[in-house]
Design an enzyme around this catalytic site. Structure first.
Site, short mmCIF file in Angstrom:
data_model
loop_
_atom_site.label_atom_id
_atom_site.label_comp_id
_atom_site.label_asym_id
_atom_site.label_seq_id
_atom_site.Cartn_x
_atom_site.Cartn_y
_atom_site.Cartn_z
N TYR A 108 -3.47 -0.73 10.07
CA TYR A 108 -3.29 -0.89 8.61
C TYR A 108 -1.90 -0.42 8.21
O TYR A 108 -1.17 -1.12 7.49
CB TYR A 108 -4.37 -0.08 7.88
CG TYR A 108 -4.42 -0.33 6.39
CD1 TYR A 108 -5.03 -1.47 5.88
CD2 TYR A 108 -3.86 0.56 5.48
CE1 TYR A 108 -5.09 -1.71 4.51
CE2 TYR A 108 -3.91 0.33 4.12
CZ TYR A 108 -4.53 -0.80 3.64
OH TYR A 108 -4.58 -1.04 2.28
N SER A 167 0.86 -1.20 0.00
CA SER A 167 0.00 0.00 0.00
C SER A 167 0.88 1.24 0.00
O SER A 167 2.09 1.15 0.28
CB SER A 167 -0.86 -0.03 1.27
OG SER A 167 -1.46 1.22 1.50
P1 NAP Z 1 -11.68 -5.08 -0.96
O1 NAP Z 1 -12.67 -5.01 -2.07
O2 NAP Z 1 -12.12 -4.78 0.41
O3 NAP Z 1 -10.93 -6.47 -1.05
C1 NAP Z 1 -10.35 -7.11 0.06
C2 NAP Z 1 -10.33 -8.58 -0.21
O4 NAP Z 1 -9.78 -9.26 0.93
C3 NAP Z 1 -11.74 -9.11 -0.43
O5 NAP Z 1 -11.70 -10.12 -1.37
C4 NAP Z 1 -12.06 -9.66 0.95
O6 NAP Z 1 -13.07 -10.61 0.96
C5 NAP Z 1 -10.72 -10.26 1.31
N1 NAP Z 1 -10.66 -10.55 2.74
C6 NAP Z 1 -10.76 -9.67 3.76
N2 NAP Z 1 -10.73 -10.34 4.94
C7 NAP Z 1 -10.63 -11.66 4.64
C8 NAP Z 1 -10.57 -12.83 5.42
N3 NAP Z 1 -10.63 -12.82 6.75
N4 NAP Z 1 -10.45 -14.02 4.77
C9 NAP Z 1 -10.42 -14.07 3.43
N5 NAP Z 1 -10.47 -12.99 2.63
C10 NAP Z 1 -10.58 -11.79 3.25
O7 NAP Z 1 -10.57 -4.01 -1.26
P2 NAP Z 1 -9.32 -4.00 -2.27
O8 NAP Z 1 -8.96 -2.58 -2.40
O9 NAP Z 1 -9.58 -4.79 -3.48
O10 NAP Z 1 -8.20 -4.69 -1.37
C11 NAP Z 1 -7.33 -5.68 -1.84
C12 NAP Z 1 -5.95 -5.44 -1.26
O11 NAP Z 1 -5.44 -4.21 -1.79
C13 NAP Z 1 -5.93 -5.29 0.25
O12 NAP Z 1 -4.79 -5.93 0.78
C14 NAP Z 1 -5.84 -3.79 0.44
O13 NAP Z 1 -5.25 -3.45 1.67
C15 NAP Z 1 -4.96 -3.43 -0.73
N6 NAP Z 1 -4.96 -2.02 -1.11
C16 NAP Z 1 -6.09 -1.40 -1.55
C17 NAP Z 1 -6.02 -0.06 -1.94
C18 NAP Z 1 -7.22 0.69 -2.45
O14 NAP Z 1 -7.11 1.91 -2.70
N7 NAP Z 1 -8.35 0.09 -2.68
C19 NAP Z 1 -4.84 0.63 -1.84
C20 NAP Z 1 -3.70 -0.03 -1.39
C21 NAP Z 1 -3.78 -1.36 -1.03
P3 NAP Z 1 -14.60 -10.18 1.29
O15 NAP Z 1 -15.13 -9.51 0.05
O16 NAP Z 1 -15.24 -11.45 1.62
O17 NAP Z 1 -14.53 -9.22 2.45
#
Ligand code: NAP
Length: 256
Positions: free
Chosen positions: A161, A148
């Site tokens: 986080y 991130s």
């Molecule tokens: P998201 O839509 O919230 O995706 C998070 C994913 O992690 C979902 O598939 C979620 O499943 C899964 N997850 C969460 N807790 C879990 C658990 N206990 N067991 C299994 N799966 C779990 O958001 P995203 O942005 O795509 O996030 C993906 C990654 O990118 C994360 O590591 C996040 O920190 C990182 N990231 C995101 C951004 C951004 O701007 N969006 C920026 C930097 C980094 P569920 O749908 O079932 O909750």
């Protein structure tokens, strides 16, 4: 593009595990790896039906593995189910992650532990289990952690986080140092601000959302389709000599 260059990025015959592949960045990465030819083992706690349709539309085999990564309990099963399905694991993408927001003065131990367990602990032990397979075979493998901007910056109101993502960047470097000489490349991608569930609260706050947009040189938030190319690169032979990097895909945010 010449055939030789296409071959460098070709993942045909490979198998990739992607955690949190049902939506957002994980889904974008799973689809891109599938388009490059990899079979996808999609790990998570919610239905993967939409991702399955997208991966199969790309012509790639798909396996859903139901697992809650809030603990390390499913780690051995994830590896066993993938090996039973394809007999090999070439790529692991540690993407599953959560965020909890509160002022540091009010932050709870539960919000600390929950975030550290999914974002850092499960990712480490899944990497360990997958590396035991990758290190013991000729082809080696690739591990890609989803870091991130908070791997580089402090942020506000997200202490666990920031700690987890800063820790993940350190872990990426440590594992690269241990395994680079043994055929396993460990790298990370640091997404900027992407339109996913993770950033819903930010996007719903008109002040924060405008502040963020104004600081992104590219002039827009990232979409899940913006991230796949970096994942394919790090998974491919084109990145054979790339170890321990945290690659920002952030519309220029960190360059500012
Ligand atoms: P998201 O839509 O919230 O995706 C998070 C994913 O992690 C979902 O598939 C979620 O499943 C899964 N997850 C969460 N807790 C879990 C658990 N206990 N067991 C299994 N799966 C779990 O958001 P995203 O942005 O795509 O996030 C993906 C990654 O990118 C994360 O590591 C996040 O920190 C990182 N990231 C995101 C951004 C951004 O701007 N969006 C920026 C930097 C980094 P569920 O749908 O079932 O909750």
């Amino acid at each position: 593009m010449s055939g030789a260059m296409q071959d460098l990025f070709d993942l045909s015959g490979q198998t990739a595990i992607v955690t949190g592949a049902n939506t957002g960045i994980g889904q974008g990465i799973a689809v891109a790896l599938a388009q490059a030819g990899a079979a996808i083992a999609a790990v998570g706690r919610s239905s993967m039906a939409q991702t399955q349709a997208m991966v199969e539309a790309a012509g790639a085999p798909f396996l859903e593995i139901t697992a809650d990564l809030g603990s390390t309990e499913p780690v051995a099963r994830i590896v066993a189910e993938t090996l039973a399905w394809r007999g090999r694991i070439d790529v692991l993408v540690n993407n599953a992650g959560i965020i909890r927001r509160a002022d540091s003065l009010d932050f709870t131990e539960q919000d600390w532990d929950d975030v550290m367990n999914v974002n850092l602990k499960s990712g480490f032990f899944l990497s360990q289990a997958v590396a035991r397979h990758m290190l013991g075979r000729a082809g080696g493998g690739r591990i890609i952690n989803i870091a991130s901007l908070l791997s580089f910056q402090g942020g506000i109101r997200i202490p666990s986080y920031t700690a987890s993502k800063s820790g993940l960047a350190g872990l990426t470097r440590l594992l690269a140092c241990e395994w680079a000489g043994k055929g396993v490349n460990v790298n990370a991608i640091a997404p900027g601000y992407f339109v996913t569930n993770n950033t819903e609260a930010l996007r719903e706050d008109p002040v924060r959302s405008e502040q963020i947009l104004a600081r992104i040189p590219a002039g827009r938030w990232g979409e899940p389709s913006d991230i796949g190319g970096a994942a394919v690169f790090l998974a491919s032979r084109a990145a054979a000599y790339v170890h321990g990097v945290v690659l920002p895909v952030d519309g220029g945010w960190l360059a500012r």
